[in-house]
Design a protein around this motif. Structure first.
Motif, mmCIF file in Angstrom:
data_model
loop_
_atom_site.group_PDB
_atom_site.id
_atom_site.type_symbol
_atom_site.label_atom_id
_atom_site.label_comp_id
_atom_site.label_asym_id
_atom_site.label_seq_id
_atom_site.Cartn_x
_atom_site.Cartn_y
_atom_site.Cartn_z
ATOM 1 N N TYR A 94 -1.246 -4.325 -8.296
ATOM 2 C CA TYR A 94 -0.643 -3.018 -8.045
ATOM 3 C C TYR A 94 -1.270 -1.957 -8.950
ATOM 4 O O TYR A 94 -1.637 -0.874 -8.496
ATOM 5 N N GLN A 95 -1.449 -2.275 -10.235
ATOM 6 C CA GLN A 95 -2.055 -1.336 -11.175
ATOM 7 C C GLN A 95 -3.498 -1.036 -10.790
ATOM 8 O O GLN A 95 -3.958 0.101 -10.912
ATOM 9 N N ALA A 96 -4.224 -2.036 -10.322
ATOM 10 C CA ALA A 96 -5.607 -1.819 -9.887
ATOM 11 C C ALA A 96 -5.649 -0.818 -8.730
ATOM 12 O O ALA A 96 -6.478 0.095 -8.722
ATOM 13 N N LEU A 97 -4.742 -0.974 -7.764
ATOM 14 C CA LEU A 97 -4.700 -0.044 -6.634
ATOM 15 C C LEU A 97 -4.326 1.360 -7.119
ATOM 16 O O LEU A 97 -4.928 2.344 -6.692
ATOM 17 N N LEU A 98 -3.365 1.464 -8.028
ATOM 18 C CA LEU A 98 -3.011 2.781 -8.577
ATOM 19 C C LEU A 98 -4.198 3.424 -9.284
ATOM 20 O O LEU A 98 -4.429 4.629 -9.151
ATOM 21 N N ASN A 99 -4.970 2.645 -10.039
ATOM 22 C CA ASN A 99 -6.148 3.179 -10.732
ATOM 23 C C ASN A 99 -7.150 3.759 -9.748
ATOM 24 O O ASN A 99 -7.687 4.856 -9.945
ATOM 25 N N SER A 128 -1.001 16.138 -4.266
ATOM 26 C CA SER A 128 -2.131 15.336 -3.783
ATOM 27 C C SER A 128 -1.863 14.926 -2.333
ATOM 28 O O SER A 128 -0.722 14.792 -1.910
ATOM 29 N N ARG A 129 -2.935 14.754 -1.599
ATOM 30 C CA ARG A 129 -2.820 14.374 -0.185
ATOM 31 C C ARG A 129 -3.514 13.034 0.003
ATOM 32 O O ARG A 129 -4.739 12.956 0.017
ATOM 33 N N VAL A 130 -2.702 11.991 0.122
ATOM 34 C CA VAL A 130 -3.217 10.640 0.345
ATOM 35 C C VAL A 130 -2.612 10.149 1.649
ATOM 36 O O VAL A 130 -1.398 10.090 1.793
ATOM 37 N N GLU A 131 -3.472 9.827 2.587
ATOM 38 C CA GLU A 131 -3.041 9.398 3.917
ATOM 39 C C GLU A 131 -3.291 7.901 4.079
ATOM 40 O O GLU A 131 -4.378 7.409 3.786
ATOM 41 N N VAL A 133 0.835 -1.210 0.000
ATOM 42 C CA VAL A 133 0.000 0.000 0.000
ATOM 43 C C VAL A 133 0.868 1.257 0.000
ATOM 44 O O VAL A 133 0.637 2.183 -0.781
ATOM 45 N N ASN A 134 1.889 1.300 0.835
ATOM 46 C CA ASN A 134 2.759 2.486 0.907
ATOM 47 C C ASN A 134 3.496 2.722 -0.405
ATOM 48 O O ASN A 134 3.678 3.869 -0.817
ATOM 49 N N ARG A 135 3.900 1.664 -1.083
ATOM 50 C CA ARG A 135 4.584 1.811 -2.364
ATOM 51 C C ARG A 135 3.655 2.463 -3.401
ATOM 52 O O ARG A 135 4.059 3.349 -4.134
ATOM 53 N N ALA A 136 2.393 2.038 -3.414
ATOM 54 C CA ALA A 136 1.426 2.618 -4.355
ATOM 55 C C ALA A 136 1.151 4.083 -4.008
ATOM 56 O O ALA A 136 1.084 4.933 -4.903
ATOM 57 N N VAL A 137 1.003 4.396 -2.737
ATOM 58 C CA VAL A 137 0.756 5.780 -2.320
ATOM 59 C C VAL A 137 1.965 6.661 -2.665
ATOM 60 O O VAL A 137 1.801 7.786 -3.149
ATOM 61 N N ASP A 138 3.169 6.152 -2.459
ATOM 62 C CA ASP A 138 4.370 6.911 -2.826
ATOM 63 C C ASP A 138 4.389 7.209 -4.327
ATOM 64 O O ASP A 138 4.752 8.306 -4.744
ATOM 65 N N GLU A 139 3.982 6.242 -5.138
ATOM 66 C CA GLU A 139 3.958 6.458 -6.583
ATOM 67 C C GLU A 139 2.909 7.503 -6.964
ATOM 68 O O GLU A 139 3.146 8.348 -7.832
ATOM 69 N N ILE A 140 1.747 7.473 -6.311
ATOM 70 C CA ILE A 140 0.722 8.495 -6.580
ATOM 71 C C ILE A 140 1.258 9.874 -6.218
ATOM 72 O O ILE A 140 1.074 10.842 -6.966
ATOM 73 N N HIS A 141 1.941 9.993 -5.087
ATOM 74 C CA HIS A 141 2.514 11.290 -4.706
ATOM 75 C C HIS A 141 3.544 11.758 -5.740
ATOM 76 O O HIS A 141 3.642 12.958 -6.017
ATOM 77 N N ARG A 142 4.279 10.828 -6.312
ATOM 78 C CA ARG A 142 5.260 11.183 -7.334
ATOM 79 C C ARG A 142 4.563 11.616 -8.630
ATOM 80 O O ARG A 142 4.954 12.585 -9.266
ATOM 81 N N LEU A 143 3.511 10.875 -9.010
ATOM 82 C CA LEU A 143 2.797 11.170 -10.258
ATOM 83 C C LEU A 143 1.865 12.377 -10.139
ATOM 84 O O LEU A 143 1.589 13.050 -11.127
ATOM 85 N N ARG A 144 1.354 12.602 -8.935
ATOM 86 C CA ARG A 144 0.367 13.664 -8.706
ATOM 87 C C ARG A 144 0.860 14.590 -7.592
ATOM 88 O O ARG A 144 0.328 14.562 -6.475
#
Length: 109
Positions: free
Chosen positions: A42-47, A21-24, A7-18
């Motif tokens: 992983y892609q499903a969670l990113l989506n 954005s504030r994802v907690e 989960v943290n890896r996906a959230v880190d990628e969202i912060h990098r891509l966006r």
């Protein structure tokens, strides 16, 4: 990979891509067994995270839990949500976003 790391890896990628954005990530399991999740999970969670950030860029939360026989990852935002009833479920080619392809939630489903 363990559930919190996934989960943290996906959230880190969202912060990098966006940026901005504030994802907690809410407190959850400390570790648990190793997961054998592939790139599709992983892609499903990113989506789902990306859609949540589109709906409310300053207020997205993610919680993960162990459930009998599997895991649960819950993503919450403050957007309007999907329409209920027929036609409210994700389908390819149907998007509520300008320029959207309508594939993100369909693939995640």
């Amino acid at each position: 990979l363990r559930l919190p790391e996934f989960v943290n890896r996906a959230v880190d990628e969202i912060h990098r891509l966006r940026p901005g954005s504030r994802v907690e990530v809410l407190p959850g399991p400390e570790a648990g067994p190793l997961l054998a999740l592939d790139r599709r999970a992983y892609q499903a969670l990113l989506n789902v995270l990306n859609n949540a950030v589109d709906a409310s860029p300053d207020a997205v939360s993610v919680a993960c839990h162990w459930r009998a026989g599997g895991i649960e990852i819950a993503v919450a935002d403050r957007g309007d949500g999907l329409a209920t009833g027929p036609g409210g479920l994700p389908s390819p080619g149907r998007s509520t976003k300008s320029g959207g392809l309508g594939l993100g939630l369909f693939i995640s489903r």
